[in-house]
Design a protein around this motif. Structure first.
Motif, short mmCIF file in Angstrom:
data_model
loop_
_atom_site.label_atom_id
_atom_site.label_comp_id
_atom_site.label_asym_id
_atom_site.label_seq_id
_atom_site.Cartn_x
_atom_site.Cartn_y
_atom_site.Cartn_z
N PRO A 37 59.29 146.51 -27.69
CA PRO A 37 59.22 145.54 -28.79
C PRO A 37 58.84 144.14 -28.30
CG PRO A 37 61.12 146.95 -29.09
CD PRO A 37 60.55 147.28 -27.73
N GLN A 38 59.33 143.74 -27.13
CA GLN A 38 59.01 142.41 -26.59
C GLN A 38 57.50 142.28 -26.34
OE1 GLN A 38 61.32 144.49 -25.30
NE2 GLN A 38 63.24 143.44 -25.73
N GLN A 39 56.88 143.32 -25.76
CA GLN A 39 55.44 143.28 -25.53
C GLN A 39 54.70 143.20 -26.86
OE1 GLN A 39 55.34 147.03 -23.45
NE2 GLN A 39 54.76 146.04 -21.52
N LEU A 40 55.16 143.95 -27.82
CA LEU A 40 54.53 143.98 -29.13
C LEU A 40 54.59 142.61 -29.80
CD1 LEU A 40 53.16 145.78 -31.22
CD2 LEU A 40 55.42 146.35 -32.08
N TYR A 41 55.74 141.96 -29.79
CA TYR A 41 55.87 140.65 -30.42
C TYR A 41 55.00 139.60 -29.72
CZ TYR A 41 59.51 142.16 -33.62
OH TYR A 41 60.19 142.79 -34.63
N ARG A 42 54.94 139.65 -28.38
CA ARG A 42 54.06 138.71 -27.66
C ARG A 42 52.59 138.94 -28.05
NH1 ARG A 42 57.47 139.82 -23.20
NH2 ARG A 42 55.95 141.32 -22.42
N GLU A 43 52.21 140.22 -28.16
CA GLU A 43 50.83 140.54 -28.51
C GLU A 43 50.52 140.09 -29.93
OE1 GLU A 43 47.06 141.62 -27.60
OE2 GLU A 43 48.77 141.55 -26.23
N LEU A 44 51.44 140.25 -30.86
CA LEU A 44 51.23 139.78 -32.23
C LEU A 44 50.96 138.28 -32.26
CD1 LEU A 44 53.93 141.89 -34.09
CD2 LEU A 44 51.45 142.03 -34.44
N GLU A 45 51.74 137.53 -31.48
CA GLU A 45 51.52 136.08 -31.42
C GLU A 45 50.13 135.76 -30.90
OE1 GLU A 45 53.37 133.70 -32.71
OE2 GLU A 45 54.73 135.27 -33.40
N ARG A 46 49.74 136.44 -29.83
CA ARG A 46 48.44 136.19 -29.22
C ARG A 46 47.30 136.55 -30.18
NH1 ARG A 46 44.70 138.42 -26.25
NH2 ARG A 46 45.57 140.51 -26.08
N LEU A 47 47.42 137.69 -30.85
CA LEU A 47 46.39 138.11 -31.79
C LEU A 47 46.27 137.15 -32.97
CD1 LEU A 47 47.04 141.97 -31.79
CD2 LEU A 47 45.12 140.75 -30.73
N ALA A 48 47.40 136.62 -33.42
CA ALA A 48 47.37 135.64 -34.51
C ALA A 48 46.67 134.36 -34.04
CB ALA A 48 48.78 135.34 -35.00
N GLN A 49 46.95 133.92 -32.82
CA GLN A 49 46.29 132.72 -32.27
C GLN A 49 44.79 132.93 -32.12
OE1 GLN A 49 48.40 131.95 -28.63
NE2 GLN A 49 50.16 131.07 -29.68
N GLU A 50 44.38 134.15 -31.81
CA GLU A 50 42.96 134.47 -31.65
C GLU A 50 42.25 134.68 -32.99
OE1 GLU A 50 42.33 137.76 -29.00
OE2 GLU A 50 43.50 136.83 -27.41
N GLY A 51 43.01 134.72 -34.08
CA GLY A 51 42.42 134.93 -35.40
C GLY A 51 42.09 136.38 -35.71
N LEU A 52 42.60 137.31 -34.91
CA LEU A 52 42.33 138.73 -35.15
C LEU A 52 43.29 139.32 -36.18
CD1 LEU A 52 41.61 139.84 -31.48
CD2 LEU A 52 39.97 139.27 -33.28
N ILE A 53 44.43 138.68 -36.36
CA ILE A 53 45.37 139.07 -37.41
C ILE A 53 45.85 137.80 -38.10
CG2 ILE A 53 46.12 141.19 -36.24
CD1 ILE A 53 48.71 139.74 -35.44
N ALA A 54 46.31 137.95 -39.31
CA ALA A 54 46.89 136.83 -40.06
C ALA A 54 48.38 137.12 -40.22
CB ALA A 54 46.23 136.71 -41.43
N ALA A 55 49.16 136.05 -40.19
CA ALA A 55 50.61 136.18 -40.35
C ALA A 55 51.05 135.35 -41.55
CB ALA A 55 51.32 135.70 -39.09
N ARG A 56 51.99 135.89 -42.28
CA ARG A 56 52.60 135.12 -43.38
C ARG A 56 54.10 135.33 -43.31
NH1 ARG A 56 54.11 137.84 -48.15
NH2 ARG A 56 53.66 140.06 -48.06
#
Length: 187
Positions: A37-56
């Motif tokens: 889960p820790q790797q997954l959460y870090r990756e979500l943050e990185r992907l959001a910063q790169e604009g590959l995913i959106a977070a709300r």
């Protein structure tokens, strides 16, 4: 492949929280791509910063707010590009139990037997979970009907690979245990 592409592929199912994605990884991706889960959460943050995913942020009463993630069009383009690339090299198996089995001839067979029994139990458990997921996906349909009608078949096809892998694990463990019983019967 990187965790990046596994997360993007998981989000093809639709919007999900980090917690929901970790559950998807536990069930749908566990047979071919492990992640904490820790790797997954870090990756979500990185992907959001790169604009590959959106977070709300979803406001919740009596619970902490949660973040929901979706693929952006840029994320979909990245995933399509990744899917079109050739596979660099086949996966290599790295399994500590195999080394222990390789070295077992000069040791007491009891620990090896216990390790094979443990692996057998683990493989049977995973196989049972994968079969439950398969039944849930099929929802009473035949496999042929599902493959014709389902919006997405990729998750089902990777699930079949996991089922085949665990069935092979079960067969192999049963064979190891049979050989060990023949060579060194339990007292």
């Amino acid at each position: 492949m990187s965790l990046k592409h596994a997360v993007l592929a998981a989000l093809l199912e639709g919007e999900a929280s980090g917690y929901e994605l970790s559950k998807v990884f536990d069930v749908s991706f566990a047979n071919f791509w492990a992640s904490t889960p820790q790797q997954l959460y870090r990756e979500l943050e990185r992907l959001a910063q790169e604009g590959l995913i959106a977070a709300r942020v979803v406001q919740q009463e009596r619970r902490p707010n949660k973040r929901m993630f979706t693929l952006t069009e840029e994320g979909r383009r990245e995933l399509r590009s990744f899917a079109a690339e050739p596979v660099r090299r086949p996966a290599a198996m790295r399994d500590e139990l195999m080394i222990k089995i390789q070295a077992m001839d000069d040791t007491d067979p009891a620990p090896t037997r216990a390790l094979a029994e443990e692996r057998l139990s683990w493989a049977r458990g995973k196989l049972a979970r994968y079969e439950r997921v398969r039944e849930r996906l099929l929802a009473g349909r035949s496999e042929e009907q599902y493959l014709r009608e389902a919006e997405r078949v990729g998750p089902y096809l990777t699930l079949l690979a996991g089922i085949a892998y665990e069935r092979d694990n079960v067969r192999w463990c049963e064979r190891v245990l049979a050989v060990l019983r023949e060579r060194a019967p339990l007292s």
